[in-house]
Design a protein around this motif. Sequence first.
Motif, PDB file in Angstrom:
ATOM      1  N   ASN A   1     -80.355 -19.765 134.229  1.00 21.38           N
ATOM      2  CA  ASN A   1     -80.424 -21.168 133.784  1.00 21.38           C
ATOM      3  C   ASN A   1     -81.392 -21.427 132.637  1.00 21.38           C
ATOM      4  O   ASN A   1     -81.809 -22.564 132.427  1.00 21.38           O
ATOM      5  CB  ASN A   1     -80.777 -22.084 134.964  1.00 21.38           C
ATOM      6  N   ILE A   2     -81.753 -20.403 131.895  1.00 23.96           N
ATOM      7  CA  ILE A   2     -82.573 -20.612 130.709  1.00 23.96           C
ATOM      8  C   ILE A   2     -81.661 -20.483 129.489  1.00 23.96           C
ATOM      9  O   ILE A   2     -80.858 -19.554 129.397  1.00 23.96           O
ATOM     10  CB  ILE A   2     -83.751 -19.609 130.634  1.00 23.96           C
ATOM     11  N   LYS A   3     -81.756 -21.421 128.584  1.00 22.78           N
ATOM     12  CA  LYS A   3     -80.861 -21.452 127.427  1.00 22.78           C
ATOM     13  C   LYS A   3     -81.341 -20.476 126.343  1.00 22.78           C
ATOM     14  O   LYS A   3     -82.494 -20.530 125.919  1.00 22.78           O
ATOM     15  CB  LYS A   3     -80.765 -22.868 126.872  1.00 22.78           C
ATOM     16  N   ILE A   4     -80.420 -19.603 125.921  1.00 25.03           N
ATOM     17  CA  ILE A   4     -80.722 -18.586 124.926  1.00 25.03           C
ATOM     18  C   ILE A   4     -79.999 -18.938 123.625  1.00 25.03           C
ATOM     19  O   ILE A   4     -78.772 -19.073 123.626  1.00 25.03           O
ATOM     20  CB  ILE A   4     -80.264 -17.199 125.416  1.00 25.03           C
ATOM     21  N   PRO A   5     -80.708 -19.134 122.524  1.00 24.55           N
ATOM     22  CA  PRO A   5     -80.051 -19.513 121.263  1.00 24.55           C
ATOM     23  C   PRO A   5     -79.248 -18.363 120.663  1.00 24.55           C
ATOM     24  O   PRO A   5     -79.705 -17.216 120.646  1.00 24.55           O
ATOM     25  CB  PRO A   5     -81.226 -19.898 120.354  1.00 24.55           C
ATOM     26  N   ARG A   6     -78.052 -18.675 120.196  1.00 23.29           N
ATOM     27  CA  ARG A   6     -77.187 -17.694 119.553  1.00 23.29           C
ATOM     28  C   ARG A   6     -76.445 -18.367 118.402  1.00 23.29           C
ATOM     29  O   ARG A   6     -76.342 -19.592 118.348  1.00 23.29           O
ATOM     30  CB  ARG A   6     -76.174 -17.113 120.551  1.00 23.29           C
ATOM     31  N   LEU A   7     -75.903 -17.560 117.483  1.00 20.45           N
ATOM     32  CA  LEU A   7     -75.077 -18.067 116.393  1.00 20.45           C
ATOM     33  C   LEU A   7     -73.639 -17.621 116.615  1.00 20.45           C
ATOM     34  O   LEU A   7     -73.396 -16.455 116.961  1.00 20.45           O
ATOM     35  CB  LEU A   7     -75.587 -17.546 115.046  1.00 20.45           C
TER      36      LEU A   7
END
Length: 204
Positions: A60-66
Amino acid sequence: MNDKIVEWTLDDISGELRRISLVSAPAIEEDFMLFKSNVESFKAIDEEKRVLTGIAMRPNIKIPRLDADGNLYYGFFSEATVTKAAELFFKRNSNANNTNLEHELEVDGVFVFESWIVTDPKLDKSLALGFTSVNKGDWFVSMKIENEDVWNSFLKTGLIKGFSVEVVPAKTTEVDLLTKLSKVIDDETLSDDEKVTKLINLTK
């Protein structure tokens, strides 16, 4: 928050957890610890033991991606998916000995020998090792480093700071943040403290 949020999932048929990589910038923002046999010196480096312990995945931790077009989005794994990832990791016998640096440089003499999922953050083994930020559902692993070059050039120097899993999701589902928050609030299996922790992770 208007950013796109997706949930990554795994199952026994599709999806894959390839390896746990040693990296300079862990996605979960939690460094592993290098420690001696006695827990009081968990931050010290021991030339004989050479063990790393840390969080491989945090739910439940948001991981930034492109995405393919260069647009920012955030992905997360549920608690159930993190548990499934831990199972799939050991389902393939080669995974425990399959490690690299920064997801690029293959190395040998590095292997996972211990793994557990946190069920009670207040009583978990990780607290005795000196970790202070522990959440329910965290997947902890311990690695043994027998490779002299990896230990001396990357770990003793502090260049490598944590773990990063290489995952190919079985499914990616876009999630409405308000719906996700509502599910956490309505989950009667969670204590108030656990709800607060999950809500904070979702809205970071």
